[in-house]
Scaffold this active site. Structure first.
Site, PDB file in Angstrom:
ATOM      1  N   LYS A 193     -11.935   9.176  -7.825  1.00  0.00           N
ATOM      2  CA  LYS A 193     -12.186   7.734  -7.816  1.00  0.00           C
ATOM      3  C   LYS A 193     -11.420   7.165  -6.612  1.00  0.00           C
ATOM      4  O   LYS A 193     -10.217   6.959  -6.673  1.00  0.00           O
ATOM      5  CB  LYS A 193     -11.721   7.129  -9.142  1.00  0.00           C
ATOM      6  CG  LYS A 193     -11.295   5.672  -9.169  1.00  0.00           C
ATOM      7  CD  LYS A 193     -12.306   4.679  -8.670  1.00  0.00           C
ATOM      8  CE  LYS A 193     -11.700   3.276  -8.727  1.00  0.00           C
ATOM      9  NZ  LYS A 193     -11.416   2.733  -7.391  1.00  0.00           N
ATOM     10  N   SER A 246      -0.024   1.785  -6.986  1.00  0.00           N
ATOM     11  CA  SER A 246       1.076   0.855  -7.249  1.00  0.00           C
ATOM     12  C   SER A 246       1.822   1.216  -8.535  1.00  0.00           C
ATOM     13  O   SER A 246       1.271   1.832  -9.447  1.00  0.00           O
ATOM     14  CB  SER A 246       0.527  -0.565  -7.365  1.00  0.00           C
ATOM     15  OG  SER A 246      -0.358  -0.656  -8.465  1.00  0.00           O
ATOM     16  N   GLU A 267       2.206   9.157  -8.451  1.00  0.00           N
ATOM     17  CA  GLU A 267       2.908   9.027  -7.166  1.00  0.00           C
ATOM     18  C   GLU A 267       2.815   7.554  -6.803  1.00  0.00           C
ATOM     19  O   GLU A 267       1.743   7.066  -6.452  1.00  0.00           O
ATOM     20  CB  GLU A 267       2.256   9.939  -6.125  1.00  0.00           C
ATOM     21  CG  GLU A 267       3.162  10.255  -4.958  1.00  0.00           C
ATOM     22  CD  GLU A 267       2.967   9.307  -3.809  1.00  0.00           C
ATOM     23  OE1 GLU A 267       3.612   8.225  -3.830  1.00  0.00           O
ATOM     24  OE2 GLU A 267       2.177   9.613  -2.906  1.00  0.00           O
ATOM     25  N   CYS A 301       3.637   4.964   1.390  1.00  0.00           N
ATOM     26  CA  CYS A 301       4.666   4.884   0.344  1.00  0.00           C
ATOM     27  C   CYS A 301       6.002   5.394   0.857  1.00  0.00           C
ATOM     28  O   CYS A 301       7.046   4.991   0.371  1.00  0.00           O
ATOM     29  CB  CYS A 301       4.221   5.655  -0.885  1.00  0.00           C
ATOM     30  SG  CYS A 301       3.683   7.309  -0.518  1.00  0.00           S
ATOM     31  N   GLU A 401       8.819  -3.118  -2.427  1.00  0.00           N
ATOM     32  CA  GLU A 401       7.943  -2.474  -1.450  1.00  0.00           C
ATOM     33  C   GLU A 401       7.061  -3.546  -0.808  1.00  0.00           C
ATOM     34  O   GLU A 401       6.342  -4.264  -1.503  1.00  0.00           O
ATOM     35  CB  GLU A 401       7.079  -1.434  -2.167  1.00  0.00           C
ATOM     36  CG  GLU A 401       6.148  -0.688  -1.241  1.00  0.00           C
ATOM     37  CD  GLU A 401       5.400   0.431  -1.948  1.00  0.00           C
ATOM     38  OE1 GLU A 401       4.752   0.147  -2.979  1.00  0.00           O
ATOM     39  OE2 GLU A 401       5.463   1.569  -1.480  1.00  0.00           O
TER      40      GLU A 401
HETATM   41  N1  LIG Z   1       2.031   4.899  -3.484  1.00  0.00           N
HETATM   42  C1  LIG Z   1       1.127   4.576  -2.592  1.00  0.00           C
HETATM   43  O1  LIG Z   1       0.790   5.355  -1.731  1.00  0.00           O
HETATM   44  C2  LIG Z   1       0.445   3.259  -2.697  1.00  0.00           C
HETATM   45  C3  LIG Z   1       1.112   2.144  -3.130  1.00  0.00           C
HETATM   46  N2  LIG Z   1       0.455   0.978  -3.177  1.00  0.00           N
HETATM   47  C4  LIG Z   1       1.217  -0.230  -3.566  1.00  0.00           C
HETATM   48  O2  LIG Z   1       0.427  -1.021  -4.422  1.00  0.00           O
HETATM   49  C5  LIG Z   1       0.234  -2.310  -3.875  1.00  0.00           C
HETATM   50  C6  LIG Z   1      -1.132  -2.838  -4.271  1.00  0.00           C
HETATM   51  O3  LIG Z   1      -2.160  -1.975  -3.801  1.00  0.00           O
HETATM   52  P1  LIG Z   1      -3.464  -1.725  -4.698  1.00  0.00           P
HETATM   53  O4  LIG Z   1      -4.601  -1.290  -3.909  1.00  0.00           O
HETATM   54  O5  LIG Z   1      -3.661  -2.953  -5.531  1.00  0.00           O
HETATM   55  O6  LIG Z   1      -3.015  -0.482  -5.599  1.00  0.00           O
HETATM   56  P2  LIG Z   1      -3.592  -0.038  -7.003  1.00  0.00           P
HETATM   57  O7  LIG Z   1      -2.511   0.675  -7.707  1.00  0.00           O
HETATM   58  O8  LIG Z   1      -4.245  -1.196  -7.652  1.00  0.00           O
HETATM   59  O9  LIG Z   1      -4.788   0.966  -6.624  1.00  0.00           O
HETATM   60  C7  LIG Z   1      -4.676   2.352  -6.562  1.00  0.00           C
HETATM   61  C8  LIG Z   1      -5.900   3.009  -7.217  1.00  0.00           C
HETATM   62  O10 LIG Z   1      -5.903   2.716  -8.620  1.00  0.00           O
HETATM   63  C9  LIG Z   1      -7.165   2.153  -9.002  1.00  0.00           C
HETATM   64  N3  LIG Z   1      -6.982   1.262 -10.144  1.00  0.00           N
HETATM   65  C10 LIG Z   1      -6.798  -0.072 -10.149  1.00  0.00           C
HETATM   66  N4  LIG Z   1      -6.638  -0.522 -11.400  1.00  0.00           N
HETATM   67  C11 LIG Z   1      -6.728   0.545 -12.226  1.00  0.00           C
HETATM   68  C12 LIG Z   1      -6.623   0.743 -13.633  1.00  0.00           C
HETATM   69  N5  LIG Z   1      -6.398  -0.268 -14.469  1.00  0.00           N
HETATM   70  N6  LIG Z   1      -6.746   1.998 -14.129  1.00  0.00           N
HETATM   71  C13 LIG Z   1      -6.947   3.043 -13.316  1.00  0.00           C
HETATM   72  N7  LIG Z   1      -7.062   2.918 -11.961  1.00  0.00           N
HETATM   73  C14 LIG Z   1      -6.938   1.694 -11.418  1.00  0.00           C
HETATM   74  C15 LIG Z   1      -7.590   1.458  -7.733  1.00  0.00           C
HETATM   75  O11 LIG Z   1      -8.964   1.134  -7.773  1.00  0.00           O
HETATM   76  P3  LIG Z   1      -9.471  -0.163  -6.959  1.00  0.00           P
HETATM   77  O12 LIG Z   1      -9.057   0.020  -5.566  1.00  0.00           O
HETATM   78  O13 LIG Z   1     -10.913  -0.123  -7.107  1.00  0.00           O
HETATM   79  O14 LIG Z   1      -8.802  -1.338  -7.634  1.00  0.00           O
HETATM   80  C16 LIG Z   1      -7.226   2.490  -6.685  1.00  0.00           C
HETATM   81  O15 LIG Z   1      -8.179   3.533  -6.659  1.00  0.00           O
HETATM   82  C17 LIG Z   1       0.449  -2.120  -2.391  1.00  0.00           C
HETATM   83  O16 LIG Z   1       0.847  -3.288  -1.763  1.00  0.00           O
HETATM   84  C18 LIG Z   1       1.541  -1.100  -2.389  1.00  0.00           C
HETATM   85  O17 LIG Z   1       2.784  -1.703  -2.596  1.00  0.00           O
HETATM   86  C19 LIG Z   1      -0.868   0.876  -2.846  1.00  0.00           C
HETATM   87  C20 LIG Z   1      -1.572   1.943  -2.414  1.00  0.00           C
HETATM   88  C21 LIG Z   1      -0.939   3.232  -2.275  1.00  0.00           C
HETATM   89  C1  LIG Z   2       2.807  11.243   8.084  1.00  0.00           C
HETATM   90  C2  LIG Z   2       2.471  10.546   6.819  1.00  0.00           C
HETATM   91  C3  LIG Z   2       1.652  11.382   5.890  1.00  0.00           C
HETATM   92  C4  LIG Z   2       1.661  10.836   4.507  1.00  0.00           C
HETATM   93  C5  LIG Z   2       0.866  11.629   3.559  1.00  0.00           C
HETATM   94  C6  LIG Z   2       1.267  11.335   2.137  1.00  0.00           C
HETATM   95  C7  LIG Z   2       0.881  10.022   1.675  1.00  0.00           C
HETATM   96  C8  LIG Z   2       1.747   9.167   1.191  1.00  0.00           C
HETATM   97  C9  LIG Z   2       1.325   7.850   0.631  1.00  0.00           C
HETATM   98  O1  LIG Z   2       0.719   7.847  -0.421  1.00  0.00           O
HETATM   99  O2  LIG Z   2       1.579   6.835   1.219  1.00  0.00           O
END
Ligand SMILES: NC(=O)C1=CN([C@@H]2O[C@H](COP(=O)(O)OP(=O)(O)OC[C@H]3O[C@@H](n4cnc5c(N)ncnc54)[C@H](OP(=O)(O)O)[C@@H]3O)[C@@H](O)[C@H]2O)C=CC1
Ligand SMILES: CCCCCC/C=C/C(=O)O
Length: 498
Positions: A193, A246, A267, A301, A401
């Site tokens: 997904k 998130s 993660e 992240c 973050e």
């Molecule tokens: N650890 C990391 O690498 C990441 C951290 N983040 C953090 O999160 C913040 C917000 O980003 P955001 O895109 O809203 O991140 P989300 O956690 O909302 O999205 C991550 C994934 O989860 C899906 N998702 C959303 N809601 C649900 C649910 N209830 N159950 C299961 N899956 C779900 C999303 O789908 P959909 O996109 O369709 O909503 C997407 O595929 C960022 O500003 C950042 O701080 C964000 C991305 C990556």
């Molecule tokens: C050089 C950066 C590679 C990052 C790959 C792992 C992803 C981390 C994240 O979810 O932000």
């Protein structure tokens, strides 16, 4: 600051890919959503629509789960481990062969610089596949030293079942591969997904899996919104959820997954301290600290979003980071000379600019950046690389973050105080330590509460190196042996041979 906007840099293969209808991949066939719904995906650098994409609902998730269940007990479980290895390797080769097309589509969808995507995202994706391909022939059980006479007891390591891989928008292909590769190696079947902002590369990945000869139904892709992820989490036919995103949604996934006792790995985010001691190679440390935050516009992240500097070299480090920020070329990700792309969306822009605005009320100063660039970049979600100084430890830009090109630089005086301050965070994903004193480097690395510590380097990733967090940064690991083991479960078999 150099400005470069050249959006029309797609090759023929990428154009052809984008011209095709974006459908769900279920049971080896590309299909419309059951209710024919679609949603739009946009170029974050221009705000222009790229494509209509099928918008899955609960019925599509159910169909994908049934296909994955059939493939699990059917063709996938019947393949010899060496055959699984061959198919995963073939998929790696295909990703590598299509690198230019994939990088262009991913750049358009995510805003990331195309040249970086080739090296980093595609490189790590291929690496994840090749690393995982080595595992099917090495997954072994044990014979057990049980006390009962005339008993043979041994373990089998079996696939956990159907896996839901929920992927964020910052590393769409790469995060999908970090989950798909080890799950396939373990013998699981997978439903990917992707995030709603970046659905395109997961569909290419699914198509390449079919081309590689991976049986129908082993890899499924359901594009759509968060409700699709939630339907996967709720579905009793899904055994494991591997989630990156998130903290907020991670907690939801863990809580809802408990209703069906799902295996869950998370993660999540990070507020990663990058610590520079005065006895380090200060200029190299500071230049890398700039890369650690500005790379991919800080939307990683692992971003080194909190730089902690021993006071004697604080001014020098600030000056170098500011100079590095000034060298970045902001522009469209498809321009080969762009080194800083846009933020992913208007929501993300509002989030990042909101953090910076509020920090001003707490006496924090943006010595560089802190605003949107103007001119021809106006239509995109661009944000200038930003250096914040004068922050006390309690302000939100130090604790939360931001997920943008915004770094907070703070001085420190004593090692013990430094470690306590660095650890005073809900997150515990990664950290950097810069010093030429080996004893100090390893003592600080041991004391930091983080899943990864980089010494005299930053953002090193490898398919062999486990990746994941402590505390609110989640649990479970992608990559490495642990990355494969989380897709396995253990069966103990007893035999009475008396
Ligand atoms: N650890 C990391 O690498 C990441 C951290 N983040 C953090 O999160 C913040 C917000 O980003 P955001 O895109 O809203 O991140 P989300 O956690 O909302 O999205 C991550 C994934 O989860 C899906 N998702 C959303 N809601 C649900 C649910 N209830 N159950 C299961 N899956 C779900 C999303 O789908 P959909 O996109 O369709 O909503 C997407 O595929 C960022 O500003 C950042 O701080 C964000 C991305 C990556
Ligand atoms: C050089 C950066 C590679 C990052 C790959 C792992 C992803 C981390 C994240 O979810 O932000």
């Amino acid at each position: 600051m150099n400005i470069a906007v050249k959006p029309d840099l797609l090759g023929n293969e990428a154009r052809a890919q984008l011209a095709r209808k974006s459908q769900l991949l279920i049971g080896g066939r590309f299909v419309d959503a059951a209710d024919a719904s679609t949603f739009e995906t946009f170029d974050p650098a221009t705000g222009r629509k790229i494509a209509d994409v099928a918008k899955a609902g609960a019925a599509d998730v159910d169909a994908a789960v049934k296909s994955a269940q059939l493939a699990l007990v059917g063709p996938w479980s019947k393949l010899a481990p060496a055959e699984r290895e061959r198919l995963i390797r073939k998929l790696a080769d295909l990703i590598e062969a299509r690198m230019d097309m994939i990088a262009q589509v991913e750049s358009l969808d995510s805003g990331k610089p195309v040249e970086y995507i080739k090296f980093v995202d595609v490189g790590l994706s291929v690496g994840a596949m090749r690393y995982a391909a080595g595992w099917p022939t090495k997954i072994e059980g044990d014979t057990l030293p049980v006390g009962a006479p005339n008993m043979l007891a041994y373990t089998r390591r079996e696939p956990v079942g159907v896996v839901g891989a929920i992927v964020p928008w910052n590393f769409p292909l790469c995060q999908a591969c970090f989950k798909l590769a080890p799950a396939l190696a373990a013998g699981c079947t997978v439903i990917i997904k992707p995030a709603e902002q970046t659905p395109l590369s997961a569909l290419i990945l699914g198509e390449l899996a079919l081309e590689a000869g991976i049986p129908e139904g082993v890899v499924n892709v359901v594009t759509g919104y968060g409700d699709v992820g939630q339907a996967l989490v709720d579905h009793p036919g899904v055994s494991k959820i591997s989630f990156t995103g998130s903290e907020e949604v991670g907690k939801l996934v863990a809580a809802r997954g408990a209703a069906t006792l799902k295996h869950v790995s998370l993660e999540l985010g990070g507020k990663n301290p990058n610590i520079i001691f005065a006895d380090s190679d200060v200029d190299a440390a500071a230049a890398t600290a700039a890369m650690a935050i500005f790379f991919y516009t800080g939307q990683i992240c692992s971003a080194g979003s909190r730089v902690m500097v021993e006071r004697p070299v604080y001014d020098r480090v600030c000056a170098v980071i500011q100079a590095e920020a000034g060298k970045l070329k902001i522009g469209h990700g498809l321009s080969s000379d762009t080194t800083l792309g846009p933020l992913i969306s208007a929501e993300q822009f509002a989030r990042v600019s909101g953090f910076v605005e509020r920090s001003r009320d707490s006496g924090v100063e943006a010595t560089t950046g802190g605003a949107k660039p103007g001119g021809e970049l106006e239509a995109g979600h661009f944000f200038l690389p930003t250096v914040l100084t004068g922050a006390t430890d309690d302000v939100e830009v130090v604790r939360q973050e931001i997920f943008g090109p915004v770094v907070v630089v703070q001085p420190f005086d004593e090692v013990d105080e430094l470690v306590d301050r660095a650890n005073a965070s809900n997150f515990g994903l990664a950290a950097g330590v810069w010093t030429q004193d080996v004893r100090k480097a390893h003592a600080v690395a041991a004391a930091l509460k983080a899943g990864t510590v980089w010494i005299n380097t930053y953002n090193q990733f490898d398919a062999a190196a486990p990746w994941g967090g402590f505390k609110s940064s989640g649990y479970g690991r992608d990559n490495g042996r642990e990355g494969v083991e989380k897709y396995l479960q253990t069966k103990t078999v007893w035999t009475n041979y008396a």
